[in-house]
Every structure is written in structure tokens, then in C-alpha cells.
Design a protein around this motif. Structure first.
Motif, PDB file in Angstrom:
ATOM      1  N   THR A   1       0.884  -1.176   0.000  1.00  0.00           N
ATOM      2  CA  THR A   1       0.000   0.000   0.000  1.00  0.00           C
ATOM      3  C   THR A   1       0.913   1.214   0.000  1.00  0.00           C
ATOM      4  OG1 THR A   1      -0.991  -1.227   1.849  1.00  0.00           O
ATOM      5  CG2 THR A   1      -2.209   0.706   1.007  1.00  0.00           C
ATOM      6  N   GLY A   2       0.838   1.979  -1.071  1.00  0.00           N
ATOM      7  CA  GLY A   2       1.715   3.148  -1.171  1.00  0.00           C
ATOM      8  C   GLY A   2       3.155   2.701  -1.074  1.00  0.00           C
TER       9      GLY A   2
ATOM     10  N   TRP B   1       6.957  -2.691   6.560  1.00  0.00           N
ATOM     11  CA  TRP B   1       8.190  -2.045   6.122  1.00  0.00           C
ATOM     12  C   TRP B   1       7.887  -0.722   5.441  1.00  0.00           C
ATOM     13  CZ3 TRP B   1       9.559  -0.465   1.210  1.00  0.00           C
ATOM     14  CH2 TRP B   1      10.903  -0.109   0.997  1.00  0.00           C
ATOM     15  N   SER B   2       8.698   0.262   5.701  1.00  0.00           N
ATOM     16  CA  SER B   2       8.674   1.486   4.882  1.00  0.00           C
ATOM     17  C   SER B   2      10.120   1.869   4.583  1.00  0.00           C
ATOM     18  CB  SER B   2       7.935   2.611   5.601  1.00  0.00           C
ATOM     19  OG  SER B   2       8.627   2.988   6.763  1.00  0.00           O
ATOM     20  N   PRO B   3      10.304   2.588   3.485  1.00  0.00           N
ATOM     21  CA  PRO B   3      11.670   2.915   3.089  1.00  0.00           C
ATOM     22  C   PRO B   3      12.311   3.926   4.037  1.00  0.00           C
ATOM     23  CG  PRO B   3      10.087   4.010   1.647  1.00  0.00           C
ATOM     24  CD  PRO B   3       9.300   3.149   2.586  1.00  0.00           C
ATOM     25  N   PRO B   4      13.605   3.884   4.204  1.00  0.00           N
ATOM     26  CA  PRO B   4      14.520   2.960   3.535  1.00  0.00           C
ATOM     27  C   PRO B   4      14.577   1.600   4.203  1.00  0.00           C
ATOM     28  CG  PRO B   4      15.750   4.462   4.925  1.00  0.00           C
ATOM     29  CD  PRO B   4      14.326   4.906   5.011  1.00  0.00           C
TER      30      PRO B   4
ATOM     31  N   ARG C   1      12.815  -5.034  -4.578  1.00  0.00           N
ATOM     32  CA  ARG C   1      12.476  -4.484  -5.891  1.00  0.00           C
ATOM     33  C   ARG C   1      11.979  -3.043  -5.753  1.00  0.00           C
ATOM     34  NH1 ARG C   1      15.418  -7.573  -9.036  1.00  0.00           N
ATOM     35  NH2 ARG C   1      14.600  -9.655  -9.441  1.00  0.00           N
ATOM     36  N   LYS C   2      11.166  -2.819  -4.744  1.00  0.00           N
ATOM     37  CA  LYS C   2      10.611  -1.482  -4.503  1.00  0.00           C
ATOM     38  C   LYS C   2      11.734  -0.483  -4.225  1.00  0.00           C
ATOM     39  CE  LYS C   2       6.639   0.271  -1.933  1.00  0.00           C
ATOM     40  NZ  LYS C   2       5.653   0.091  -3.020  1.00  0.00           N
TER      41      LYS C   2
END
Lengths: 346, 346, 346
Positions: B183-184, B222-225, B332-333
């Protein structure tokens, strides 16, 4: 890395190579072994047997020759094979040797072709030799960091005010602009600090307070490749600098030799004209200096090198200040000499 | 190595940088020093003086500025020179600085241009801030292995059944297929394990036996980084998950920041909704977790990296299993984000 | 680095791999794990799980299979996946395996394709197997230095006179020219020393003095890749070499296997025909040998390699002596075999 080769690098203090002993050390990335021939003359040869490449320093010195500890080939101080246990001695059985000089309590090695070695190029440091034992000390450390960083360190003494604030620094060097001059192959950096705050060490030696004022001066004199003297003194503010009671002069040598591109042999020595017979003071003074070089200068230079990685100073575009004048001149001078030497060779 | 730069990396726990103190740490291969300005705001500058490249962290912090310990250039938290003991301050006398935010008990650094720093990109981890002290613990370790291996480790919790079999594992995660969703910029990995064997740790906390059955769930987000939360809980098999007595929920953060391509800062924290006032349990729970991360996860990831050498995961053609879905999506993202960022820049 | 692959390298002594245990070791730069299948047969597979590249040796051996300690993939001794906790087993789920033989108290690994493994190429070392326990000892060390330097060391035994002068050397080997011969893939180096000074060790064993004279002989026999036997004996000068009382023969194996280009597995063993039942002598003799190899040979070879850096012998243009005949022939022979193998492969 490119080095000046046709010049004298300090290799060791004389007492590091005893008769019958040897000293294995790397200079300019080359492994060398120093030993004394039967007449006591110091010799230097490539520390790698031409047969199977064992270090000769893992062998033994006998009658002024050095025998490989692996298969016994034996060489004299000129690198000539003098004993082959396995057959005839041929002309080709030789190991590279280096010209060596012994002077001023030190051993000096010429890293260019031995035939070109020229004693005229050996800097006069006779003050080291004539110094009385109770007013003399010397030391050695192998430091991390390119040798030019060790040179820069001495050529800009303002670092004393920050790095050695608890002993040698009082801000005086920073407040006083240095005069940089070039004469022949020498670069000199003079500082004359008038009516200044005494350093902590000076206060303790002179038994004065932070409120007292002194005149200081010092003169750093560099010659290639990396030999520096540092003479300096101080008197109570306004007093006669030549006066017999007041002046406290020291004369120091700071000599560095590249071990590798990233490590440096650092030789230092000091003598003085006060407390000349005071062995106890002498001992304490030596200890303080050793301590400063090994726990303040070397760790800072090591950290500096670590941050520079494998880049040289120019690639990193340093922000030059006026205090860098001396070291920049020396770097430029040395670069030119190396360039000249390389163009002659090719 | 190519990193995402326009994002917030966790730099330290807030209490690692005291007022008047500093913390030297490397992020994305760059040496950085963190310190607090006179108002207590955390600042971050390149840990290398632009003059002679000494680490600023070998100097001192005074009045919210940092002074180089070698020749005294002094900088504020924006990297501007505020004191030059050797002359005028020029515009060019600056050291690179980084945008920093402080939130959720942590310090966050933006490794892209400071002007582009955007607090909207800072992940909300307020659960860390609001957690009561007796139901909270946090830790840090600097591990060997690329940061993405530390991310992969959390994104595939089946490793718990093998690597942590004596504490956290019971086989339940392996037996239960995860649901991966995007999601996003988030990737979530949900697992709902029904009527399962309790883990050794769960048995000891709930005081139940291996014969008892529980329902477990967990949700990794998980969210980046490389910021991950892990919320999970368990109830006796079939019980109401929202029931006030039965549920045992923990909420965890696992946040990693590249130190270099091969080493990783690993920040972890946990809070919970049971035994909330039990300081002794809290202490024991923290110790167990620290122990697991430092003696089981880190050594495995270090060994994995050692076997991978300087190759990246794709070059080695891993045999992907269905449990890799989450970590592959995240890789990949992130690769796409890095690529997008690089193409914008050039 | 280029190695001969289609040949048997010694991997371990048999007792280094227990039933249910494993041994992780690197050969020819490849990480390998050895373990025993349920029938006790030794197996060898690449020590890297094909899933996420964790070393399999950080997992466990159960029922003759090896399970990855990270996510549980399990392989048999042929590298075939026999258990996937996360789904079906596919053909592609395999880890590289190596052909292995067990013989002469040792484990041997074929580093080429397993299908090409040929037991005919395994050198007969049955003397190691039949030796009585009280007249046998063996050892292992992992040394620094390319394996060919360890081979050279044995192929030129004159080093004994210099490196082991206090135990094995008396100058006899240096004074006696060796006969080098080639038969098939073997190279033999024979020395027959007549009426010679006994070595210190010989004097102590025979209870004779430096004034006594002995006849010595020894025969080193090399076969590819790096398996050497060394048989030798001595009698009082002029005595019958076959006489039952006088002869003192030892039969030794020196077997080396490259760990990496710069490190070497060194396996050694000895048996003899005197003091055969003397366990105390056996113990002392083994200790002396271990001591010599680890404190004299290995440090010399390590130092030699250090001086050679990353250059090979020929690049450095060694000054060859007649004592190098055996080792040069072996190096040339092996180079040709490697070349032939490489040209076949491509």
C-alpha cells in the motif's frame, strides 16, 4: 607512490643496530635489513634472499655477513654472495644493497642507486652528537599516516595550541604570524611571540604563573626529504635573549621516513642549554615528549589519514589557511624534486 | 554502493547524544558527527574538517559548536565556520551538514541535500514515545552484513523456527503462509497462525505447556529505507483476541541503517500491553531479546554476508522460496526508488 | 588462481569428521562442509545454502543429512534437497556436491566434476593405515603461504641443515647431491649420504656423538596434486642397511591442500620400524615434529610468502640453484597438467 630516492632518509638510531645484530625495517615500501660488517660499518641490503625470497632477517649475521636461514646463501654488506653451500658462487648471486652513512647518532640510507650516494646531501645535525647525555633524549615511533602528514604537523606549530593545550600550547603560536622563507633547498618557518602567555610546561619549568609574560621564539628548518630541526627558546618578557640566566633554549630534531605510503618512521631528539646536568629533569622531559608524540600527535595524524583514505591532499581540495604556508611550500618543493628526479631517470 | 538518499535513516537513539557531547558514526559510507546546538537541537556535520581532514569528533563541543582538535576551526550545526583562530572567516569555510530530526526517542538523518528534507517522510513511530518505561526497552548493535540482509531477516520471520527454536520458534510461522500486501510505499507481511504450538518463550510467559494451543498473529510493516514495525500477539486457541485478559501483544521496531556496504547499524525496541508495570520482567525480556539478536541473528547474517562476498543477492541467483515474497518485493521497490532518485539527480 | 581440479586433495583426517558431526573447511577457495551420511560415508557439499547463502555448517546434521540453520532447507550428501519446510521440493533445489573418498586414515576430495572422480588416481598410502598406533602419529596445521611453497619445502630437504639445524640438520643433505627422477606422474628425489655427521635428533635416538659417523638416505616421492612421501633411514657408517638391529627407518607423509591462494592445509604423518612399541617415544617424537613444522617451517614459508606478495615464483625471477631441481620439475609438471586440464575444459 612516488618518493624522492636520491637523498638520505634516516633509517635508525645507531644504537638500534648492534655489532652482530640486525634490524629489519621497511623504507619507501621496500624491506631492508641493516647489519654491521666485521669492521662495524653499517650495511643495508634488500631483506629478501634472491633464491627463494625468504627474508634475510630470518637468518643470521656472522663475521659481518648475513646468511639466509632457509638454504644458507650468505651475502656481504654490498649484497655480494660470499658463500653458496650448494655450488659455485656466480656473479648473478647478489642481493640489492643500499648506500648507508652513519652520523649524528643515526643511520642514514640512500634509496637511489648506491653509486649516486652523496654525503654532501647529508644534513648537518652535529648538535645531536655533541649534546651531553644528561641534556639529550631521543625516541622512535612507527606511526600511521603518510610521512608528509608528519611533516605538515611540525611545519605548522599552531597545532600545539589545540592538540597539546595542556602542555606545550598557550595560544601564542596561533596569535603570532610565522615568517616563511626559502633558501636553497631549505624552508624555514620563524615565529617570534612577544609578551605572551607561557605554556603549561614553561610555567612548570620556570616556576611562573599564567599571569606572567614571556617572549618565545622558534625556528623550524626543513630540508629534503623530511628532516626538520626545531630550535626555540623563551625569556621573561622583554629580557635579553642572549642573557646567560634567562634564556631557555631547546634544539630538536624531527625526522620522518616513509615506511609505506600509509605508515611512517618518526625519529625525534632534543637537547637544551638549561638544566644541562639534571639527569632527573632530562628523564622527565623525555617522558613528557614521548607521551605527547605517541598519545596526541600520532593518533591525530592516524585519524586524519583514515579520513583521507587513499586520496592525496590535493585531490581532497583542502581549505588552506595562512598557517599552511610552510607546509604547502615544502610539499610543492618536494613534488618538484621528485618530478625532476623522475624525468632524469626516464 | 547505491543508496536511497532522500529519506530518513535512523542515526541514533536520542540518549546517545547528550547536551555537550557528540557521537561519531558512519552512515552510507560517510563519517558524520552528531552533537547538540546550544538550544539542544541535534545537528549533524561531515566528520572531517575541511582544513586538514582531521575528524571533528576528535575535537570538542562548546556552546553548541564543534571545534576541530587539530587547528581549532569551529563550526555550528549548519556546518558554517563560526571561528577561525588563524584569520578571517570566509564563506568557503564550511563543512557539509545534514538535516536531522528528533522524534520517537530517536535521531533521524536525511542523507540527501538538506534543503530537500521533508518531515512528511518520517515514519510515525509514536508508540515508542508513549510506551511506559517499565514496558519498553531498546537496543543497538553494529552488525556485519549489508543492511538489506538485516531487512530480509525481519521480512521473513520463518527464520525464527530454525534460528531461534529455543526461544521464539515453534514451527508455527513456517506452517502458516504469510499474506504480503503493498500500500503506497509500505509493504506488509501478515501471518495468522491458528491453534498452534506455543513458542518456548510464550510457554514460559503464559505458564502453559507444549500441549497447549494458541492463536498467534503478527504483522510486519516495512517502509523505506529500512524501517520496520512488527506487531503481534497471541491468545489461548480460539479465545477473543480483543479480550482484556487473554491477549498478549507486543509492538516492536526494527530499524536498520547502512554504516558501510558491509556493516549495519541495527536499532531495535519493544513495548507491550501485558506485564506493563513489571520492571523485572521488562529487564529480563530486554536481555533475552538483546541476546537473541546479538548471538543468533547477527552471527547468521555475518556468515551469510561472508559467503556472499562482494556479490549482491541477484548476482548469486538465490533459490527463491515462497517465504521470500515480502523481502523480494521490498528489494524491488527500494531498487526502483533508488533508480528513480538517481535518474532525477542526473 | 588456477588449480588442478581433477585429482584427489586431502580434505581431513578421518577422525576430524565424526558421525553426526561436520567439518567446515575451504579448499581451492571454495567453502565446503564435510559430514557423514546415515551409513557413515563421508559426504562433501558446498558450504552455502542455495536459498539465502547461509553456510550450511551453521545448521545441523541429522540422520545423515544437513539442514540449513537459517530457514531449514535440508540436503543429503549428494546435495539433493530432501526437505523443504516451505513448500514442494523442486529439481533445482540442490547444492553443489563433491566426490569424496575415505582411505589411509584420511578423507579425500575431488574438486573437479564428481562424475569424473576416479579412484585410480588416489595415491596408495596404505603404510599409514597399517602402522601400529605406538609407532604412528599425525598432525594438521593451517599455514600461511601458497601450497606450492609447502611442496617446495619438502622437495628441497637441504633446508633442514639451516632451518632445523638444532634437530634434523647436520649439513649432510647439503653436502650430498640429490638424484631427481621422473616416472609417470611421479617425481622422486633421492639422497644417499655416506659416512656423515649424525643430526642432533639422530644422536639422541642412537645415543651417539658428533664424532660418530652414519650413512643416511632418504627418498621423497611427489605425486599430483601435492602428495609427498618421505622415506628415509640411517645406519652406523658402513653397516648393512637391511640389518635388523642397525637400521632406523621412518616413512612419512606430507600432504598439502590449498585453502586459498595464500593459505594451505598441511597434513603430516609418520611411522617407523624402530621403537615400535614405545608409546612414550612415539609421543615425544610426534611433539618434536609438530614443534618443528609449526615453529620453524610454517613461519619461514609465511615470511617467504609475505616477501613474494601477490607475485608468483616465476614473476620474481628466482635465482635457481641445483637444489631446486626437484621442485622446479614438479612445478613445471603441475603447470602442464593444469594447462592440459584447462584446455580440455574449454
Amino acid at each position: 607512490m612516488s618518493y624522492l630516492r636520491n637523498c638520505w632518509y634516516m633509517a635508525a638510531w645507531s644504537d638500534e643496530v648492534e655489532a652482530g645484530g640486525m634490524l629489519a625495517r621497511r623504507y619507501l615500501d621496500e624491506p631492508v635489513v641493516l647489519f654491521r660488517d666485521s669492521g662495524g660499518k653499517v650495511c643495508a641490503v634488500h631483506d629478501r634472499c634472491p633464491h627463494r625470497f625468504a627474508p634475510l632477517s630470518k637468518g643470521k649475521v656472522e663475521n659481518g655477513t648475513i646468511a639466509c636461514g632457509y638454504h644458507g646463501l650468505t651475502f656481504d654488506g654490498c649484497g655480494k654472495c660470499v658463500f653458496n653451500p650448494h655450488g659455485k658462487i656466480l656473479q648473478s648471486m647478489a642481493v640489492k644493497h643500499y648506500a648507508v652513512a652513519e652520523a649524528y647518532r643515526g643511520i642514514w640510507i640512500w634509496m637511489g642507486e648506491p653509486e649516486t650516494a652523496n654525503l654532501d646531501f647529508l644534513r648537518d645535525l652535529s648538535f645531536l652528537e655533541t649534546a651531553p647525555e644528561t641534556a639529550f633524549s631521543k625516541g622512535y615511533l612507527c606511526g600511521h599516516g603518510n610521512y608528509q602528514l608528519f611533516v605538515d604537523n611540525i611545519l605548522d606549530l599552531t597545532h600545539v595550541d589545540f592538540l597539546h593545550a595542556s602542555t606545550l600550547g598557550s595560544g601564542a603560536f596561533t596569535r603570532t604570524r610565522a615568517k616563511v622563507a626559502e633558501t636553497g633547498d631549505r624552508v624555514t618557518i620563524l615565529r617570534d611571540c612577544l609578551d605572551e602567555v607561557p605554556s603549561p610546561l614553561m610555567r612548570s619549568i620556570r616556576n611562573i604563573t599564567e599571569e606572567d609574560r614571556v617572549d618565545y621564539w622558534n625556528n623550524v628548518e626543513w630540508s629534503p626529504p623530511a628532516v626538520m630541526t626545531l630550535s626555540g627558546g623563551n625569556v621573561p618578557s622583554g629580557a635579553d635573549r642572549e642573557g646567560p640566566l634567562n634564556n631557555m633554549n631547546t634544539m630538536n630534531a624531527h625526522i620522518v621516513t616513509p615506511e609505506t605510503g600509509l605508515t611512517t618512521h618518526y625519529f625525534f631528539a632534543t637537547t637544551r642549554d638549561f638544566a644541562v646536568d639534571d639527569a632527573e629533569f632530562n628523564e622527565k622531559f623525555a617522558r613528557t615528549r614521548n607521551q605527547i608524540f605517541s598519545t596526541e600527535d600520532e593518533p591525530m595524524i592516524r585519524a586524519q589519514q583514515e579520513r583521507m583514505g587513499d586520496k592525496n591532499l590535493w585531490e581532497l581540495q583542502p581549505l588552506l589557511l595562512r598557517i599552511d604556508e610552510g607546509s604547502v611550500r615544502v610539499r610543492r618543493k618536494l613534488e618538484k624534486m621528485i618530478e625532476a628526479e623522475n624525468s632524469t631517470r626516464s
